[in-house]
Design a protein around this motif. Structure first.
Motif, PDB file in Angstrom:
ATOM      1  N   GLU A   1       0.830  -1.200   0.000  1.00 20.24           N
ATOM      2  CA  GLU A   1       0.000   0.000   0.000  1.00 20.24           C
ATOM      3  C   GLU A   1       0.874   1.265   0.000  1.00 20.24           C
ATOM      4  O   GLU A   1       0.572   2.250  -0.684  1.00 20.24           O
ATOM      5  CB  GLU A   1      -0.922  -0.015   1.221  1.00 20.24           C
ATOM      6  N   ILE A   2       1.979   1.230   0.731  1.00 18.78           N
ATOM      7  CA  ILE A   2       2.915   2.358   0.734  1.00 18.78           C
ATOM      8  C   ILE A   2       3.541   2.527  -0.643  1.00 18.78           C
ATOM      9  O   ILE A   2       3.647   3.642  -1.162  1.00 18.78           O
ATOM     10  CB  ILE A   2       4.000   2.180   1.819  1.00 18.78           C
ATOM     11  N   VAL A   3       3.954   1.429  -1.263  1.00 19.85           N
ATOM     12  CA  VAL A   3       4.555   1.485  -2.600  1.00 19.85           C
ATOM     13  C   VAL A   3       3.573   2.097  -3.598  1.00 19.85           C
ATOM     14  O   VAL A   3       3.938   2.954  -4.408  1.00 19.85           O
ATOM     15  CB  VAL A   3       5.027   0.087  -3.056  1.00 19.85           C
ATOM     16  N   GLU A   4       2.323   1.695  -3.542  1.00 15.55           N
ATOM     17  CA  GLU A   4       1.314   2.271  -4.437  1.00 15.55           C
ATOM     18  C   GLU A   4       1.120   3.761  -4.148  1.00 15.55           C
ATOM     19  O   GLU A   4       0.956   4.562  -5.078  1.00 15.55           O
ATOM     20  CB  GLU A   4      -0.017   1.522  -4.302  1.00 15.55           C
ATOM     21  N   ALA A   5       1.152   4.140  -2.887  1.00 13.94           N
ATOM     22  CA  ALA A   5       1.034   5.559  -2.536  1.00 13.94           C
ATOM     23  C   ALA A   5       2.182   6.363  -3.130  1.00 13.94           C
ATOM     24  O   ALA A   5       1.981   7.492  -3.595  1.00 13.94           O
ATOM     25  CB  ALA A   5       0.996   5.722  -1.015  1.00 13.94           C
ATOM     26  N   MET A   6       3.375   5.780  -3.166  1.00 17.41           N
ATOM     27  CA  MET A   6       4.529   6.475  -3.764  1.00 17.41           C
ATOM     28  C   MET A   6       4.295   6.720  -5.249  1.00 17.41           C
ATOM     29  O   MET A   6       4.621   7.789  -5.767  1.00 17.41           O
ATOM     30  CB  MET A   6       5.825   5.676  -3.575  1.00 17.41           C
ATOM     31  N   ARG A   7       3.715   5.750  -5.949  1.00 14.94           N
ATOM     32  CA  ARG A   7       3.403   5.926  -7.378  1.00 14.94           C
ATOM     33  C   ARG A   7       2.445   7.095  -7.581  1.00 14.94           C
ATOM     34  O   ARG A   7       2.630   7.915  -8.481  1.00 14.94           O
ATOM     35  CB  ARG A   7       2.815   4.640  -7.947  1.00 14.94           C
ATOM     36  N   ILE A   8       1.439   7.163  -6.742  1.00 14.90           N
ATOM     37  CA  ILE A   8       0.442   8.232  -6.847  1.00 14.90           C
ATOM     38  C   ILE A   8       1.084   9.590  -6.546  1.00 14.90           C
ATOM     39  O   ILE A   8       0.836  10.579  -7.249  1.00 14.90           O
ATOM     40  CB  ILE A   8      -0.746   7.947  -5.905  1.00 14.90           C
ATOM     41  N   ILE A   9       1.923   9.646  -5.531  1.00 16.72           N
ATOM     42  CA  ILE A   9       2.594  10.894  -5.169  1.00 16.72           C
ATOM     43  C   ILE A   9       3.498  11.362  -6.301  1.00 16.72           C
ATOM     44  O   ILE A   9       3.523  12.550  -6.637  1.00 16.72           O
ATOM     45  CB  ILE A   9       3.357  10.733  -3.834  1.00 16.72           C
ATOM     46  N   VAL A  10       4.228  10.439  -6.931  1.00 20.17           N
ATOM     47  CA  VAL A  10       5.091  10.807  -8.068  1.00 20.17           C
ATOM     48  C   VAL A  10       4.263  11.433  -9.183  1.00 20.17           C
ATOM     49  O   VAL A  10       4.626  12.477  -9.724  1.00 20.17           O
ATOM     50  CB  VAL A  10       5.887   9.589  -8.596  1.00 20.17           C
ATOM     51  N   VAL A  11       3.151  10.819  -9.523  1.00 17.97           N
ATOM     52  CA  VAL A  11       2.302  11.338 -10.601  1.00 17.97           C
ATOM     53  C   VAL A  11       1.832  12.755 -10.262  1.00 17.97           C
ATOM     54  O   VAL A  11       1.832  13.641 -11.116  1.00 17.97           O
ATOM     55  CB  VAL A  11       1.106  10.397 -10.860  1.00 17.97           C
TER      56      VAL A  11
END
Length: 124
Positions: free
Chosen positions: A108-118
Motif C-alpha cells: 500500500e505504501i509502494v502504491e502511494a509512492m506511485r500516486i505521489i510521483v504522478v
C-alpha cells in the motif's frame, strides 16, 4: 506558482505526507508518516538520459542511510522518478515507521509512492 505544497495520502493503516519545495529548477521532498516519522534516508537524484540509448530521461542517485533504517526504497523511488519526470535535481529525505508492518501494508505504501510521483510530476 507556489514554491511549496503538501500531498497527504490516506492509507488504510496510516497517513503519508510529502512536503515538496521548489528551489529554482530543483526540488526537495520531505517524506513522513507512520507511527514515528523520522529521517531514515536522504537521496540525491540527478537527471540524465537513459543508458539504454532510447533518449528517455532517467536519473542517477546517491544515497545516505541511517544505519538500520529501510527507507531507501521509498525515498529513492520518489527522488529518481521525480528527477527524471521533471528533468531536475531532487533531494528526498524522510522516513515512515510502522511497528510490525505487513507485506500488504508495504504494498500500500509502494502504491502511494506511485500516486505521489504522478501528482508531483504533473504539477505545473
Amino acid at each position: 506558482m507556489d514554491n511549496s505544497w503538501k500531498i497527504k495520502k490516506e492509507l488504510t493503516f496510516t497517513n503519508i505526507y510529502a512536503e515538496i519545495s521548489r528551489l529554482g529548477e530543483d526540488y526537495h521532498i520531505l517524506l513522513s508518516g507512520g507511527e514515528r516519522p523520522h529521517i531514515g534516508c536522504t537521496v540525491l537524484a540527478v537527471p540524465r538520459q537513459s543508458l539504454d540509448g532510447s533518449g528517455k530521461m532517467s536519473s542517477t542517485a546517491s544515497v545516505l542511510n541511517v544505519t538500520g533504517h529501510k527507507d531507501e526504497e521509498v525515498c529513492r523511488y520518489l527522488a529518481e522518478k521525480v528527477s527524471a519526470g521533471k528533468n531536475a535535481v531532487v533531494v528526498c529525505t524522510g522516513g515512515i515507521h510502522m511497528d510490525e508492518i505487513t507485506k500488504e501494508q508495504i504494498a500500500e505504501i509502494v502504491e502511494a509512492m506511485r500516486i505521489i510521483v504522478v501528482k508531483i510530476v504533473g504539477k505545473q
